[in-house]
Design an enzyme around this catalytic site. Structure first.
Site, PDB file in Angstrom:
ATOM      1  N   ASN A  14       0.543  -1.210   0.515  1.00 39.14           N
ATOM      2  CA  ASN A  14      -0.564   0.005   0.017  1.00 39.14           C
ATOM      3  C   ASN A  14       1.371   1.428   0.067  1.00 39.14           C
ATOM      4  O   ASN A  14       1.046   2.219  -0.763  1.00 39.14           O
ATOM      5  CB  ASN A  14      -1.053   0.247   1.660  1.00 39.14           C
ATOM      6  CG  ASN A  14      -2.231  -0.580   0.730  1.00 39.14           C
ATOM      7  OD1 ASN A  14      -3.211  -0.264   0.198  1.00 39.14           O
ATOM      8  ND2 ASN A  14      -2.369  -2.334   2.117  1.00 39.14           N
ATOM      9  N   HIS A 110      -8.414  -1.513   5.869  1.00 39.87           N
ATOM     10  CA  HIS A 110      -8.534  -2.768   5.970  1.00 39.87           C
ATOM     11  C   HIS A 110      -9.077  -3.106   5.199  1.00 39.87           C
ATOM     12  O   HIS A 110     -10.403  -2.952   4.509  1.00 39.87           O
ATOM     13  CB  HIS A 110      -9.816  -2.543   7.577  1.00 39.87           C
ATOM     14  CG  HIS A 110     -10.003  -4.321   8.184  1.00 39.87           C
ATOM     15  ND1 HIS A 110      -9.352  -4.694   8.884  1.00 39.87           N
ATOM     16  CD2 HIS A 110     -11.096  -4.461   7.167  1.00 39.87           C
ATOM     17  CE1 HIS A 110      -9.346  -4.966   8.872  1.00 39.87           C
ATOM     18  NE2 HIS A 110     -10.995  -5.906   8.606  1.00 39.87           N
TER      19      HIS A 110
END
Length: 207
Positions: A14, A110
């Protein structure tokens, strides 16, 4: 310019998406000031170094209390003048003093559609194992502000991803990253940096 810190525990996929989008001009009004990890061996630190971003390692077990660890994190981030904290695969339960200090200025990604498959114990492959065990046909990812409840803060954005019949936790994890996480997390950073998001009565509103 929104001075941003990325907190990462592992490989930093990420983080790489954020770096790539920033360098491509798709995340604007944002400077990536520092990457902080709780693990000295985290590959994310190497990713940061390759792009000229400073790296810091702050290990929780080196502090006698969670509050001391939280204070060390605050002092480190304050030294960089950080406006926005981004949890991008940071597998540490954050101390209360740290969470309160950055409330409304800290977001998390998440790998599920909250409120499903989230909360204490749901991280990494465990999330995708849970999705497959339940027989879900759709999963996805969620970006949310961080509060004192694990995965419980106001939701910024979500993106759904289809579950395939032959998925393993590993193949599902990769698809959720590629189709959801690597898109909605950079977008959320850009939206916050450019003042397009506000929290009203505990709900995120997009301007």
């Amino acid at each position: 310019m929104t001075k941003t810190a990325i907190l990462v525990s592992g490989g930093g996929t990420n983080l790489q998406a954020i770096i790539d989008r920033t360098e491509a001009g798709e995340i604007t009004n944002t400077s990536l000031e520092v990457v902080i990890s709780n693990k000295p061996s985290a590959y994310a630190l190497e990713r940061a170094a390759k792009h000229g971003i400073k790296g810091e390692v702050i290990v929780p077990k080196e502090y006698s209390t969670r509050e001391e660890y939280g204070e060390a994190m605050i002092q480190c981030l304050e030294s960089y003048g950080i406006d926005l904290v981004v949890l991008a695969g940071f597998l540490v339960i954050l101390p209360e003093n740290f969470v309160k200090h950055y409330e409304g200025r800290m977001i998390n990604i998440h790998p599920s559609l909250i409120p499903s498959h989230c909360g204490p114990g749901y991280y990494g492959l465990k999330v995708h194992e849970s999705v497959l065990a339940r027989g879900n046909k759709v999963t996805g990812a969620t970006v949310h502000f961080v509060n004192e409840i694990a995965d419980g803060g106001p939701i910024i954005s979500q993106k759904a991803v289809e579950v395939q019949d032959d998925d393993t936790p590993e193949t599902l994890q990769l698809r959720v990253m590629e189709q959801a996480e690597w898109n909605i997390l950079p977008q959320a950073i850009d939206d916050i940096a450019n003042g397009r998001i506000e929290i009203v009565d505990g709900i995120v509103k997009h301007k």
